[in-house]
Design a protein around this motif. Structure first.
Motif, PDB file in Angstrom:
ATOM      1  N   GLY A   1       0.843  -1.285  -0.074  1.00 23.34           N
ATOM      2  CA  GLY A   1       0.015  -0.010   0.084  1.00 23.34           C
ATOM      3  C   GLY A   1       0.768   1.477  -0.012  1.00 23.34           C
ATOM      4  N   GLU A   2       0.301   2.535   0.311  1.00 17.09           N
ATOM      5  CA  GLU A   2       0.937   3.704   0.154  1.00 17.09           C
ATOM      6  C   GLU A   2       0.524   4.378   1.381  1.00 17.09           C
ATOM      7  N   VAL A   3       1.207   5.355   1.932  1.00 21.78           N
ATOM      8  CA  VAL A   3       1.192   6.244   3.073  1.00 21.78           C
ATOM      9  C   VAL A   3       0.560   7.562   2.737  1.00 21.78           C
ATOM     10  N   GLY A   4      -0.592   8.028   3.480  1.00 25.43           N
ATOM     11  CA  GLY A   4      -0.990   9.574   3.425  1.00 25.43           C
ATOM     12  C   GLY A   4      -1.016  10.090   4.685  1.00 25.43           C
ATOM     13  N   GLY A   5      -1.794  11.053   4.853  1.00 27.84           N
ATOM     14  CA  GLY A   5      -1.659  11.836   6.182  1.00 27.84           C
ATOM     15  C   GLY A   5      -2.783  13.018   6.198  1.00 27.84           C
ATOM     16  N   THR A   6      -2.933  13.524   7.188  1.00 24.56           N
ATOM     17  CA  THR A   6      -3.765  14.662   7.706  1.00 24.56           C
ATOM     18  C   THR A   6      -3.036  15.985   7.261  1.00 24.56           C
ATOM     19  N   ARG A   7      -3.619  17.030   7.314  1.00 26.99           N
ATOM     20  CA  ARG A   7      -3.185  18.432   6.982  1.00 26.99           C
ATOM     21  C   ARG A   7      -2.457  18.835   8.054  1.00 26.99           C
ATOM     22  N   PRO A   8      -2.486  18.868   9.264  1.00 27.57           N
ATOM     23  CA  PRO A   8      -1.628  18.861  10.250  1.00 27.57           C
ATOM     24  C   PRO A   8      -0.027  18.562  10.171  1.00 27.57           C
ATOM     25  N   VAL A   9      -0.261  17.260   9.678  1.00 27.87           N
ATOM     26  CA  VAL A   9       1.089  16.444   9.593  1.00 27.87           C
ATOM     27  C   VAL A   9       2.014  16.876   8.347  1.00 27.87           C
ATOM     28  N   VAL A  10       1.280  17.297   7.332  1.00 30.34           N
ATOM     29  CA  VAL A  10       1.740  17.908   6.156  1.00 30.34           C
ATOM     30  C   VAL A  10       2.450  19.306   6.436  1.00 30.34           C
ATOM     31  N   GLN A  11       1.592  20.016   7.286  1.00 31.26           N
ATOM     32  CA  GLN A  11       1.980  21.309   7.826  1.00 31.26           C
ATOM     33  C   GLN A  11       3.193  21.336   8.691  1.00 31.26           C
ATOM     34  N   ALA A  12       3.146  20.252   9.389  1.00 28.94           N
ATOM     35  CA  ALA A  12       4.245  20.099  10.359  1.00 28.94           C
ATOM     36  C   ALA A  12       5.806  19.634   9.824  1.00 28.94           C
ATOM     37  N   GLY A  13       5.530  19.323   8.168  1.00 25.39           N
ATOM     38  CA  GLY A  13       6.541  18.928   7.542  1.00 25.39           C
ATOM     39  C   GLY A  13       7.058  17.304   7.641  1.00 25.39           C
ATOM     40  N   TRP A  14       5.990  16.490   8.217  1.00 24.76           N
ATOM     41  CA  TRP A  14       6.279  15.164   8.539  1.00 24.76           C
ATOM     42  C   TRP A  14       6.061  14.266   7.238  1.00 24.76           C
ATOM     43  N   LEU A  15       5.336  14.806   6.470  1.00 22.90           N
ATOM     44  CA  LEU A  15       4.908  14.235   5.218  1.00 22.90           C
ATOM     45  C   LEU A  15       4.799  15.100   3.789  1.00 22.90           C
ATOM     46  N   GLU A  16       4.955  14.674   2.708  1.00 24.30           N
ATOM     47  CA  GLU A  16       4.942  15.564   1.502  1.00 24.30           C
ATOM     48  C   GLU A  16       3.647  16.052   1.300  1.00 24.30           C
ATOM     49  N   ALA A  17       3.499  17.014   0.602  1.00 20.44           N
ATOM     50  CA  ALA A  17       2.033  17.687   0.662  1.00 20.44           C
ATOM     51  C   ALA A  17       1.369  16.853  -0.335  1.00 20.44           C
ATOM     52  N   GLU A  18       2.093  16.214  -1.310  1.00 23.50           N
ATOM     53  CA  GLU A  18       1.125  15.336  -2.334  1.00 23.50           C
ATOM     54  C   GLU A  18       0.405  14.116  -1.636  1.00 23.50           C
ATOM     55  N   ARG A  19       0.721  13.936  -0.483  1.00 20.63           N
ATOM     56  CA  ARG A  19       0.252  12.875   0.230  1.00 20.63           C
ATOM     57  C   ARG A  19      -0.878  13.124   1.306  1.00 20.63           C
ATOM     58  N   GLN A  20      -1.234  14.422   1.362  1.00 17.40           N
ATOM     59  CA  GLN A  20      -2.445  14.892   2.172  1.00 17.40           C
ATOM     60  C   GLN A  20      -3.481  14.396   1.613  1.00 17.40           C
ATOM     61  N   ILE A  21      -4.334  13.893   2.589  1.00 13.19           N
ATOM     62  CA  ILE A  21      -5.581  13.378   2.220  1.00 13.19           C
ATOM     63  C   ILE A  21      -6.940  14.229   2.710  1.00 13.19           C
ATOM     64  N   GLY A  22      -7.811  14.634   2.051  1.00 11.18           N
ATOM     65  CA  GLY A  22      -8.843  15.183   2.642  1.00 11.18           C
ATOM     66  C   GLY A  22      -9.348  16.705   1.709  1.00 11.18           C
ATOM     67  N   GLN A  23      -9.937  17.262   2.281  1.00 11.33           N
ATOM     68  CA  GLN A  23     -10.794  18.624   1.324  1.00 11.33           C
ATOM     69  C   GLN A  23      -9.798  19.457   0.800  1.00 11.33           C
ATOM     70  N   THR A  24      -8.867  19.550   1.344  1.00  9.37           N
ATOM     71  CA  THR A  24      -7.487  20.423   0.511  1.00  9.37           C
ATOM     72  C   THR A  24      -6.521  19.278   0.239  1.00  9.37           C
ATOM     73  N   GLY A  25      -6.740  18.186   0.134  1.00  9.39           N
ATOM     74  CA  GLY A  25      -5.681  17.048  -0.332  1.00  9.39           C
ATOM     75  C   GLY A  25      -6.331  16.209  -1.169  1.00  9.39           C
ATOM     76  N   LYS A  26      -6.087  14.941  -1.315  1.00 13.38           N
ATOM     77  CA  LYS A  26      -6.554  14.044  -2.252  1.00 13.38           C
ATOM     78  C   LYS A  26      -7.642  13.419  -1.774  1.00 13.38           C
ATOM     79  N   THR A  27      -8.697  13.057  -2.653  1.00 12.20           N
ATOM     80  CA  THR A  27      -9.854  12.105  -2.499  1.00 12.20           C
ATOM     81  C   THR A  27      -9.412  10.765  -2.979  1.00 12.20           C
ATOM     82  N   ILE A  28      -9.408   9.759  -1.878  1.00  5.55           N
ATOM     83  CA  ILE A  28      -8.769   8.608  -2.468  1.00  5.55           C
ATOM     84  C   ILE A  28     -10.072   7.221  -2.178  1.00  5.55           C
ATOM     85  N   ARG A  29     -10.123   6.155  -3.099  1.00  2.00           N
ATOM     86  CA  ARG A  29     -10.951   5.103  -2.768  1.00  2.00           C
ATOM     87  C   ARG A  29     -10.174   4.002  -2.880  1.00  2.00           C
TER      88      ARG A  29
END
Ligand code: FAD
Length: 374
Positions: A265-293
């Motif tokens: 699989g793949e790893v994604g995350g929430t906006r706060p973890v992207v904002q904290a620099g823990w994860l790349e922005a392309e991996r943000q999931i949610g309203q201002t990130g990706k929609t996944i299924r």
């Protein structure tokens, strides 16, 4: 230019009527997004949805394919027909070899003015968002961005485009009543990709437009592909493990990566973890990130805010791991594990590793024991 239809709770929708001068616009078009001959999957998702909407309207589905190479455009056009297009509008020109706002806008605007589709759909990707806003401006029509649902108002044939609003806490349905075409962008992953039918027949219209290359302010000097394609892989993965602020520090993502690797699989995350620099922005999931299924989404240390939920609600099974039994994510997770992720994730890794080695031993006993056959 667009109007928000008022729909107070427990009340019928306000009746709206369509301006008769707009009735010359017919058909639903999908812009087929391609780069380096590779079509973005959202284009096929939109063709599937366009076919459903077209049945309600009794119209054809059109696909628009631009490019610099006739062979590539022909192959994509055939695929577009297999995915549901009745007519493909092609434009091939060296100016369209790589995406640039100016020539693509000019081209799409000219086609729309000539053929007058009533609905024009594009993916909510960086490329198509740029194109959609520019085309809507030139056509002086309404554009509803980032939609999560599209339906047809059968009383007046207009497109009802639904999208999250007010920070994702409400959904609003927007109608473009006085202008055509009705334009909408839809995020990748919102609609399923239909099964292609290579026996389908369709018409291909080759348009020749004159471009004045000197008038385009942007020039493409080269194309550098993203070697990781994180965003694409996230949208297409069957298993996604999402990490939230509950992980406490960036290094704990290594546990999620290990589990994701074992599960393919793949790893994604929430906006706060992207904002904290823990994860790349392309991996943000949610309203201002990706929609996944994905088939399975494992949310780790994620509270389940509505802005995150809109990105994962199309997942097959949602597994939530959270040490707070009252975390909102448990309200919509299919499987909930109350516990500290530092205990739960290593335990899951152990179980998956055991299963893999059992399978390996079993294959070895059967004489097929090659690692790649796992
Ligand atoms: C306009 C707007 C757009 C937004 N867009 C997005 C978006 O696209 N995507 C997005 O995700 N958010 C988005 N947000 C932010 C959103 O509102 C939430 O703030 C965010 O999703 C919360 O992230 P979180 O769950 O990681 O953190 P938190 O809400 O802080 O949750 C952390 C969770 O971890 C749990 N936890 C703590 N320790 C452990 C442990 N040891 N083991 C297990 N669990 C533990 C806690 O119980 C808690 O539930 C947006 C907000 C706004 C206003």
């Amino acid at each position: 230019m667009s109007e928000i239809e008022e729909k107070p709770k427990n009340q019928k929708r306000k009746k709206v009527s369509l301006d008769p001068r707009l009735s010359e616009y017919r058909g639903i078009w999908v812009f087929i997004e391609q780069e380096e001959a590779k079509v973005h999957p959202v284009s096929w998702e939109l063709l599937g949805k366009a076919c459903v909407l077209a049945k309600f309207l009794g119209v054809d589905v059109g696909a628009v394919v631009f490019g610099g190479n006739q062979e590539v455009v022909d192959t994509i056009s055939k695929d577009a027909i297999a995915y549901g297009a009745d007519i493909v509008y092609q434009v091939v020109d060296p100016s369209l070899a790589d995406y640039r706002s100016d020539p693509f806008t000019e081209c799409l605007v000219q086609l729309v003015k000539k053929y007058k589709p009533e609905i024009l759909l594009l993916g909510a990707t960086s490329l198509s968002r740029d194109l959609a806003s520019s085309v809507a401006t030139f056509l002086e029509t309404g554009l509803t961005a980032d939609c999560t649902e599209l339906t047809i108002n059968l009383e007046n044939r207009s497109l009802e485009a639904t999208r999250p609003t007010f920070g994702g806490s409400l959904l609003c349905t927007i109608l473009t009543l006085n202008y055509r075409p009705q334009m909408a962008t839809v995020r990748p992953g919102v609609f399923p990709i239909p099964l292609p039918n290579t026996d389908r027949k369709g018409m291909i219209i080759r348009e020749q437009l004159q471009f004045n290359e000197a008038s385009f302010v942007t020039k493409v000097l080269g194309f550098i592909p993203d070697p990781y394609k994180a965003s694409e892989r996230l949208s297409q993965a069957d298993v996604v493990i999402g990490g939230g602020r509950g992980l406490k520090q960036a290094s704990h993502f290594s546990l999620l990566r290990e589990l994701a690797m074992l599960l393919g699989g793949e790893v994604g995350g929430t906006r706060p973890v992207v904002q904290a620099g823990w994860l790349e922005a392309e991996r943000q999931i949610g309203q201002t990130g990706k929609t996944i299924r994905p088939k399975v989404y494992i949310a780790v240390g994620i509270s389940g805010a509505v802005q995150h939920r809109v990105g994962i609600e199309k997942a097959g099974t949602i597994v939530a791991i959270n040490n707070d039994p009252n975390a909102p994510i448990f309200d919509y997770a299919d499987i909930g594990i109350v516990g500290d992720f530092l205990e739960v994730i290593p335990a899951m890794i152990r179980v998956v590793k055991n299963k893999i080695s059992l399978k390996y031993d079993c294959l070895k006993k059967q004489g097929v024991g090659k690692a790649e056959e796992l």
